[in-house]
Design a protein around this motif. Structure first.
Motif, PDB file in Angstrom:
ATOM      1  N   GLY A  46     -11.549  -7.123   6.775  1.00  0.00           N
ATOM      2  CA  GLY A  46     -10.442  -6.811   7.281  1.00  0.00           C
ATOM      3  C   GLY A  46      -9.266  -6.769   6.012  1.00  0.00           C
ATOM      4  O   GLY A  46      -8.766  -5.762   5.727  1.00  0.00           O
ATOM      5  N   MET A  47      -9.211  -7.871   5.261  1.00  0.00           N
ATOM      6  CA  MET A  47      -8.296  -8.035   4.234  1.00  0.00           C
ATOM      7  C   MET A  47      -8.774  -7.073   2.927  1.00  0.00           C
ATOM      8  O   MET A  47      -7.908  -6.266   2.452  1.00  0.00           O
ATOM      9  N   LEU A  48     -10.091  -7.254   2.584  1.00  0.00           N
ATOM     10  CA  LEU A  48     -10.609  -6.437   1.514  1.00  0.00           C
ATOM     11  C   LEU A  48     -10.568  -4.881   1.798  1.00  0.00           C
ATOM     12  O   LEU A  48     -10.272  -3.906   0.820  1.00  0.00           O
ATOM     13  N   SER A  49     -10.896  -4.303   2.999  1.00  0.00           N
ATOM     14  CA  SER A  49     -11.051  -3.030   3.254  1.00  0.00           C
ATOM     15  C   SER A  49      -9.521  -2.385   3.198  1.00  0.00           C
ATOM     16  O   SER A  49      -9.240  -1.223   2.635  1.00  0.00           O
ATOM     17  N   SER A  50      -8.451  -3.106   3.503  1.00  0.00           N
ATOM     18  CA  SER A  50      -7.002  -2.525   3.327  1.00  0.00           C
ATOM     19  C   SER A  50      -6.755  -2.776   1.816  1.00  0.00           C
ATOM     20  O   SER A  50      -6.084  -1.744   1.290  1.00  0.00           O
ATOM     21  N   ALA A  51      -7.222  -3.678   1.376  1.00  0.00           N
ATOM     22  CA  ALA A  51      -6.956  -3.720  -0.239  1.00  0.00           C
ATOM     23  C   ALA A  51      -7.590  -2.511  -1.020  1.00  0.00           C
ATOM     24  O   ALA A  51      -7.131  -1.835  -1.860  1.00  0.00           O
ATOM     25  N   LEU A  52      -8.751  -2.109  -0.483  1.00  0.00           N
ATOM     26  CA  LEU A  52      -9.538  -1.170  -1.124  1.00  0.00           C
ATOM     27  C   LEU A  52      -9.001  -0.001  -0.934  1.00  0.00           C
ATOM     28  O   LEU A  52      -8.733   0.869  -1.937  1.00  0.00           O
ATOM     29  N   MET A  53      -8.192   0.354   0.418  1.00  0.00           N
ATOM     30  CA  MET A  53      -7.365   1.485   0.541  1.00  0.00           C
ATOM     31  C   MET A  53      -6.525   1.838  -0.388  1.00  0.00           C
ATOM     32  O   MET A  53      -6.104   3.018  -0.775  1.00  0.00           O
ATOM     33  N   LEU A  87      -6.988  -4.185  -4.824  1.00  0.00           N
ATOM     34  CA  LEU A  87      -8.313  -4.986  -4.981  1.00  0.00           C
ATOM     35  C   LEU A  87      -8.081  -6.116  -6.008  1.00  0.00           C
ATOM     36  O   LEU A  87      -8.132  -7.160  -6.125  1.00  0.00           O
ATOM     37  N   ALA A  88      -7.532  -5.441  -7.125  1.00  0.00           N
ATOM     38  CA  ALA A  88      -7.229  -6.143  -8.228  1.00  0.00           C
ATOM     39  C   ALA A  88      -6.248  -7.558  -7.993  1.00  0.00           C
ATOM     40  O   ALA A  88      -6.653  -8.653  -8.603  1.00  0.00           O
ATOM     41  N   PHE A  89      -5.143  -7.258  -7.206  1.00  0.00           N
ATOM     42  CA  PHE A  89      -4.479  -8.332  -6.673  1.00  0.00           C
ATOM     43  C   PHE A  89      -5.282  -9.319  -5.858  1.00  0.00           C
ATOM     44  O   PHE A  89      -5.183 -10.637  -6.098  1.00  0.00           O
ATOM     45  N   ARG A  90      -6.105  -8.756  -5.260  1.00  0.00           N
ATOM     46  CA  ARG A  90      -7.109  -9.850  -4.245  1.00  0.00           C
ATOM     47  C   ARG A  90      -7.768 -10.631  -5.203  1.00  0.00           C
ATOM     48  O   ARG A  90      -8.143 -11.759  -4.937  1.00  0.00           O
TER      49      ARG A  90
END
Lengths: 268, 284
Positions: free
Chosen positions: B74-81, B230-233
């Motif tokens: 959930g978190m990663l996919s929104s970061a990917l977007m 993603l980089a922020f994550r």
């Protein structure tokens, strides 16, 4: 598409183009062409024959309007319009991303005509060079000789008053070259077109032309003119005839004279 | 179009057979080899972690990474977007800006002389060093990120397209002149098609670079930004020593890069395969 029934004999042809006292100087001191005088008549097949540096290509570029003479005049009988001129280069110079018919379409396309509008003209030109079955092919699918034919079709398609050919068959093999020479003469019989053909081959110039303008180098200039009075149509038999051999000798002598002229000048 | 003798049965000699076999083998190997090697590498990675009892806050095994990827999807996919959006937008602007500038350059030598140095300066200055300034001057975070990614991505498109537009066959140029082509006709029918393969080469490089630009910009923007790319994550996970999540995010970035490159290659093939040398398969 209604050419006259036959080309009148030399001396009875209407004038097409006149070069008078044409000089071309590059960079202020390189004389590429000096005092060239040439009258081109309708139906002439003229070869410009000479060693490299004799200004044959410069002469073509001046006639085509790509360059302006430094002094002297080039006048077309009745003025010159776009489409009056067809050009064939040493390379086929086709656009690789375009099909054969799109390449032949180019002169019309640049005048704002759609492919459909000029379909008949394109097919006629492809028919003339025997490539009607290859209209949808891409240049890379064709052999060197066929590419050259497309290039000729493109030059023919506007039915120009004058066709300029700058060593068009120099890069082809001997057999293809002979074939294209024969076909070119056949085309000329059919279309009664006027051709200026640049070559450095004595044999090719004799086989094709009725006038050979022999040129000398440094500075580029006209040395002499040889009239080839063998009748058309010329076929393979002509290529092996005694007449042909004799004419080749005459042209060859004129070419050597032109080159010695240069030698004499260089050593002076 | 080969002309074989009609009366003869087809003759295939030993060498031809060997050649045909080699061809078939190569065709299969082209797909099988990379898959096998990657699978082997992953297996080895897993074994090294297990055999050495490496704790997963130092090096997580592939299983843990996959688990994290699913758990945090959930978190990663929104970061990917977010990252994807910046990357693609930067690429789009790079294409428009790069091609547009290249066309202006070829239309006017003086324009090129005046502005080419700026393009070079922008290109040679590392984006990491300009980015902090950009984040000071540009209030909108998204616009700032976009600007950073664009600076990195537009140059290969500009320089390749300029080279392509200037690579037209000189005889064709003469022909266009003889037939009285306008400047616009020459651009459209001659220069742009000539430049297409060069442009597509630039696009492949720019695709990867826009992703790098987006990621680097996010790093510089840091935790203070809108920060959900993603980089922020990765940064955030690093602070929390959540190494599996770092790996998962890294995996997504790498996959994105591969997808962009593949897409650019496919586009290139689709546009060129009919006529360009680079896309033509030679026999023998």
């Amino acid at each position: 598409m209604t050419p006259p029934t036959s080309i009148p004999p030399m001396g009875q042809r209407a004038k097409l183009l006149d070069m008078s006292n044409v000089d071309k100087v590059f960079n202020g001191n390189v004389v590429a062409l000096k005092d060239m005088n040439l009258t081109v008549n309708q139906g002439d097949f003229i070869s410009l024959l000479g060693p490299s540096g004799c200004g044959k290509s410069t002469a073509l570029r001046l006639i085509s309007g790509l360059m302006r003479p430094t002094s002297g005049h080039i006048t077309w009988d009745g003025g010159m319009k776009s489409g009056d001129l067809g050009v064939v280069f040493q390379e086929p110079t086709l656009m690789p991303w375009a099909t054969v018919e799109q390449n032949v379409w180019l002169p019309f396309r640049l005048r704002g005509k759609s492919l459909v509008q000029v379909q008949d003209e394109i097919m006629w030109a492809l028919n003339m060079v025997g490539l009607e079955k290859f209209q949808k092919s891409y240049p890379r699918e064709l052999s060197g000789g066929m590419k050259m034919r497309v290039s000729i079709a493109r030059a023919l398609v506007t039915e120009p008053r004058l066709i300029l050919m700058d060593e068009p068959f120099a890069a082809l093999d001997e057999i293809t070259r002979h074939k294209l020479n024969n076909d070119l003469l056949e085309l000329r019989e059919k279309l009664k077109c006027t051709v200026i053909f640049v070559t450095h081959s004595v044999f090719e110039s004799v086989f094709l032309s009725d006038r050979i303008v022999v040129m000398a180098a440094r500075p580029g200039r006209v040395s002499s003119e040889v009239t080839v009075d063998a009748p058309y149509p010329r076929t393979e038999e002509f290529r092996t005839s005694a007449d042909y051999a004799e004419l080749c000798r005459k042209a060859s002598d004129a070419l050597h004279a032109a080159m010695n002229e240069h030698g004499a000048r260089a050593s002076a | 179009m080969s002309t074989t003798d009609m009366n003869m049965a087809p003759v295939v000699d030993e060498e031809e057979l060997r050649y045909a076999r080699a061809q078939k083998r190569e065709k299969v190997a082209k797909w099988v080899l990379p898959v096998v090697v990657i699978a082997l590498a992953i297996f080895l990675w897993d074994r090294i972690v297990v055999w050495n009892n490496i704790p997963h806050y130092i090096l997580p095994g592939p299983g843990v990474v996959l688990e994290t990827l699913i758990k945090d999807w959930g978190m990663l996919s929104s970061a990917l977007m977010v990252t994807l959006k910046i990357t693609l937008a930067a690429l789009a602007v790079a294409v428009i800006g790069g091609v547009g500038l290249a066309i202006l350059f070829t239309q006017s030598r003086y324009f090129e002389m005046s502005f080419y140095p700026f393009a070079v300066i922008l290109q040679v200055t590392p984006v990491v060093s300009i980015a902090p300034l950009i984040f000071i001057y540009v209030d909108n975070r998204l616009a700032a990120l976009l600007l950073c990614a664009w600076i990195v991505a537009f140059f290969p498109i500009l320089s390749n397209t300029t080279l392509g537009l200037n690579s037209t066959d000189h005889n064709l140029r003469d022909l266009y002149k003889i037939y009285g082509a306008t400047r616009w006709q020459r651009l459209r029918y001659l220069q742009l098609p000539t430049a297409l393969p060069y442009f597509l080469g630039g696009l492949r490089i720019a695709g990867g670079l826009s992703l790098i630009g987006a990621v680097v910009a996010e790093y510089v923007a840091g935790t203070g930004g809108i920060g959900s790319g993603l980089a922020f994550r990765i940064l955030e996970a690093g602070y929390r020593l959540n190494i599996p999540r770092m790996f998962a995010a890294l995996l997504l970035i790498a996959a994105t890069g591969v997808v962009i490159f593949t897409a650019a290659s496919l586009l290139s093939h689709a546009l060129l395969h009919k006529w360009h040398e680079s896309a033509i398969k030679r026999e023998s």
